[in-house]
Design a protein around this motif. Sequence first.
Motif: not given
Length: 235
Positions: A120-144
């Motif tokens: 699992w990873t989190i990518a944080l990207q700065y942007d003067p107009a509004g920064s963002t965070g993108t989380m990556t879930i690996p294959t079959a990483g969540v099972v409900t």
Amino acid sequence: MRHLRRTGVVAALGLGLGVLPAVPALALASGTTVGPAGHAYAASLVSGTTASFVVGSTTVTCNQSGNTGLVPAEPANTSPDGPVVSTVTPATFTNNGGNCPTNVLFTTARTASNNTNGDWTIALQYDPAGSTGTMTIPTAGVVTTISGLASCTVTVAPDGPATLSGPWIAGTEAGPPVLDFSAGVTLPIRVTGGLTCPTGATTATFRARYAITDTTDATQQITVTDGTVAPPPEG
């Protein structure tokens, strides 16, 4: 001959229309610095909010969710032209420590996350107009697993890693920064189970707001700032 070859390539890229439409110049991503370097952090639901997972007409609601991570040490906490990526623990989803309720009578859901097929990873990207965070879930990483009147299994990211992105809201004196998925993000899923299960559903909508706290030093906050490296002076 060189000119003819280039003309042929342009025509091919124009998909046979004979004219290649004008394409705006690609803007490079802003540089990013995440700080404080080397500090541990924890993500948990903003107080008084819930995490919801909607599959077809079924909604699972949890009042506890979160994970932990570590800001990379210098100089890896700075990227000159893109996001800073760090590994996080698989997210947890519970309701007062137990199964989460659903909107289906006498039915609850238990969610188990894993990193069996990747991080699992989190990518944080700065942007003067509004920064963002993108989380990556690996294959079959969540099972409900939904149980009760219905018995279904919902696997997130069944065929490959999936990402979810949302605004990064900087912290203030009143509170820590927030990674905001409350607008709703779409995730690929696979549903198996009996006739009452929404086996035809291929996507689900996830909503949550996570407060990000510095667990190395509670007096500081995790920050996402401009990491662009200025070019050296000429001469």
